[in-house]
Design a protein around this motif. Structure first.
Motif, PDB file in Angstrom:
ATOM      1  N   SER A   1       1.368  -1.402   0.307  1.00 35.29           N
ATOM      2  CA  SER A   1       0.087  -0.372   0.052  1.00 35.29           C
ATOM      3  C   SER A   1       1.160   1.406  -0.068  1.00 35.29           C
ATOM      4  N   LYS A   2       2.085   1.447   0.025  1.00 31.87           N
ATOM      5  CA  LYS A   2       3.019   2.420   0.669  1.00 31.87           C
ATOM      6  C   LYS A   2       3.881   1.964  -0.406  1.00 31.87           C
ATOM      7  N   PRO A   3       4.685   2.785  -1.409  1.00 34.61           N
ATOM      8  CA  PRO A   3       5.685   2.624  -2.208  1.00 34.61           C
ATOM      9  C   PRO A   3       7.245   1.987  -1.359  1.00 34.61           C
ATOM     10  N   VAL A   4       7.928   0.599  -1.542  1.00 30.84           N
ATOM     11  CA  VAL A   4       9.152   0.992  -1.531  1.00 30.84           C
ATOM     12  C   VAL A   4       9.989   0.906  -1.858  1.00 30.84           C
ATOM     13  N   PRO A   5      10.966   1.890  -1.876  1.00 30.11           N
ATOM     14  CA  PRO A   5      12.578   2.673  -2.877  1.00 30.11           C
ATOM     15  C   PRO A   5      13.125   1.060  -2.693  1.00 30.11           C
ATOM     16  N   GLY A   6      14.097   0.670  -3.991  1.00 33.63           N
ATOM     17  CA  GLY A   6      14.022  -0.524  -4.163  1.00 33.63           C
ATOM     18  C   GLY A   6      13.828  -1.361  -3.950  1.00 33.63           C
ATOM     19  N   ALA A   7      12.523  -1.873  -4.382  1.00 36.69           N
ATOM     20  CA  ALA A   7      12.102  -2.812  -4.262  1.00 36.69           C
ATOM     21  C   ALA A   7      12.539  -3.386  -5.667  1.00 36.69           C
ATOM     22  N   TYR A   8      12.233  -5.142  -5.328  1.00 38.09           N
ATOM     23  CA  TYR A   8      12.448  -6.065  -6.997  1.00 38.09           C
ATOM     24  C   TYR A   8      11.729  -7.281  -6.344  1.00 38.09           C
ATOM     25  N   ALA A   9      11.517  -7.891  -7.554  1.00 39.77           N
ATOM     26  CA  ALA A   9      10.829  -9.108  -7.138  1.00 39.77           C
ATOM     27  C   ALA A   9      11.269  -9.575  -6.550  1.00 39.77           C
ATOM     28  N   GLY A  10      11.161 -10.903  -6.159  1.00 34.79           N
ATOM     29  CA  GLY A  10      12.258 -12.131  -4.880  1.00 34.79           C
ATOM     30  C   GLY A  10      12.856 -11.101  -3.441  1.00 34.79           C
ATOM     31  N   MET A  11      12.502  -9.531  -3.284  1.00 38.48           N
ATOM     32  CA  MET A  11      13.389  -9.397  -2.038  1.00 38.48           C
ATOM     33  C   MET A  11      12.723  -9.833  -1.168  1.00 38.48           C
ATOM     34  N   LEU A  12      13.042 -10.046   0.079  1.00 36.84           N
ATOM     35  CA  LEU A  12      12.933 -10.065   1.317  1.00 36.84           C
ATOM     36  C   LEU A  12      12.574  -9.076   2.456  1.00 36.84           C
ATOM     37  N   VAL A  13      10.709  -9.055   2.711  1.00 35.25           N
ATOM     38  CA  VAL A  13      10.437  -8.373   2.905  1.00 35.25           C
ATOM     39  C   VAL A  13       9.869  -8.926   4.488  1.00 35.25           C
TER      40      VAL A  13
END
Length: 378
Positions: free
Chosen positions: A352-364
């Motif tokens: 629901s909020k933009p994540v800087p440097g986000a990419y598919a497969g990123m652990l969150v």
């Protein structure tokens, strides 16, 4: 022998300096610490599909729906009236806006009325002898004829011979000439066709007004109209009598209007269509800038999200088992801040909020209010 000894000493010094530098470099080497693995916290919301109303945003300036440009059809000097002919002056319906000096023209009208009266009087003896049945109505017409009042209609002709007789004496021609003069005499006085305010005055008392000269502008302050340009994609969605929410720039005042007209032509340059919104209310003035939200249609099984969440190729970030993933969606409408999308499965955890440097497969890690309150307590 001396040279050999000095050479050997020099070589020994160089070798000693080399080993000393190697020892210093070996002692200064530090082991690089291993970077800690950072797990970003993300905000998510469960996708809930539903009915999303499409609101088209537009803006424009108010104009009076009823506007009168005042022109003079006659020539004369502007006379002093009961109210000053100045911008901002209010007039009620039927009140005199302005009047021109018509004394000379009025005298000519009276002269023509007298001539018509004399013509009818001259035919009365012949009517009495040749058409006795028509004589009483013409005599009654003369008795009710008043030069100071509007000329009454001629008596109705009841026979063909009577009509030929009246036409042969040019009675009808003289009558219509008088009526024409009376109509023109009425143009020396201009009255307000509706209640409103004078917004422009181009003449003052004593000004010689010429025929065809513009004198000012008069508007109705009770009803205004807002013209807005809408994309041609929504031309078939706009309907007359649709309610529209209008607000000022600061958002402090809101009004409710309705669509009264939709232009049938599309602007070729901007590919937009003009819609006209009728609005009334206290505090409205011509030229006020308003923003409008038009209810165009409703999208079924859709979700409204901030535009910043939509990624290239129409994708959205989602969280699946603490792993960031993307899902392809179908955007159906874009506004300045929101995007309406379809194709998201129910219950999907959407970022629901933009994540800087986000990419598919990123652990969150999903943000939790309980964990946040515990960390603040510690």
């Amino acid at each position: 022998m001396r040279k050999i000894i000095l050479s050997l000493l020099g070589v020994l010094l160089i070798i000693g300096a080399f080993f000393a530098s190697e020892a210093i470099v070996a002692n200064n080497q530090r082991t690089r610490p291993k970077p800690k693995k950072v797990i970003k916290t993300v905000f998510v919301e469960d996708a809930v599909n539903g009915v999303v109303p499409i609101e088209i945003s537009a803006n424009g300036n108010l104009v009076a729906q009823r506007r009168l440009e005042i022109f003079s059809e006659v020539q004369g000097v502007l006379q002093k009236g009961s109210k000053l002919f100045k911008p901002g002056q209010e007039y009620r319906k039927g009140q005199t806006l302005l009047s021109l000096n018509s004394s000379e023209y009025y005298a000519s009208v009276q002269s023509q009325k007298s001539a018509l009266y004399d013509q009818i009087t001259s035919i009365m003896p012949d009517l009495r002898l040749d058409y006795p049945e028509a004589y009483p109505k013409w005599q009654a017409y003369l008795n009710n004829f008043d030069v100071s009042k509007a000329t009454p209609p001629l008596p109705e002709v009841t026979s063909e011979k009577e009509g030929y007789f009246i036409s042969g004496r040019n009675i009808q021609t003289a009558y219509y000439n008088v009526k024409n003069l009376e109509q023109r005499l009425g143009k020396y006085r201009i009255t307000a066709p509706f209640t409103g305010v004078l917004t422009e005055a181009l003449v003052t008392e004593g000004t010689l007004v010429r025929s065809g000269q513009k004198l000012g502008e008069f508007i109705d302050t009770s009803l205004y109209e807002l013209e807005v340009a809408i994309s041609k994609n929504y031309a078939d969605l706009l309907q007359v009598n649709n309610e529209v929410t209008l607000s000022t720039i600061d958002g402090k005042q809101t009004y409710t209007g309705k669509v009264t007209r939709v232009n049938g032509n599309i602007n070729q340059a901007s590919q937009t269509i003009n819609a006209y919104i009728e609005v009334k209310g206290e505090g409205l003035r011509e030229g006020v800038y308003l923003e409008a939200l038009l209810q165009a249609k409703e999208e079924q099984e859709a979700i409204s999200l901030p535009r910043g969440l939509l990624q290239p190729n129409n994708e959205l970030f989602m969280v699946r088992d603490s792993i960031l993933d993307v899902i392809e969606v179908n955007p159906v409408y874009f506004s300045d801040k929101e995007v309406v999308v379809q194709g998201i499965p129910e219950g999907t955890k959407i970022v629901s909020k933009p994540v800087p440097g986000a990419y598919a497969g990123m652990l969150v890690k999903i943000y939790s209010e309980k964990e946040s309150s515990q960390e603040e307590a510690e």
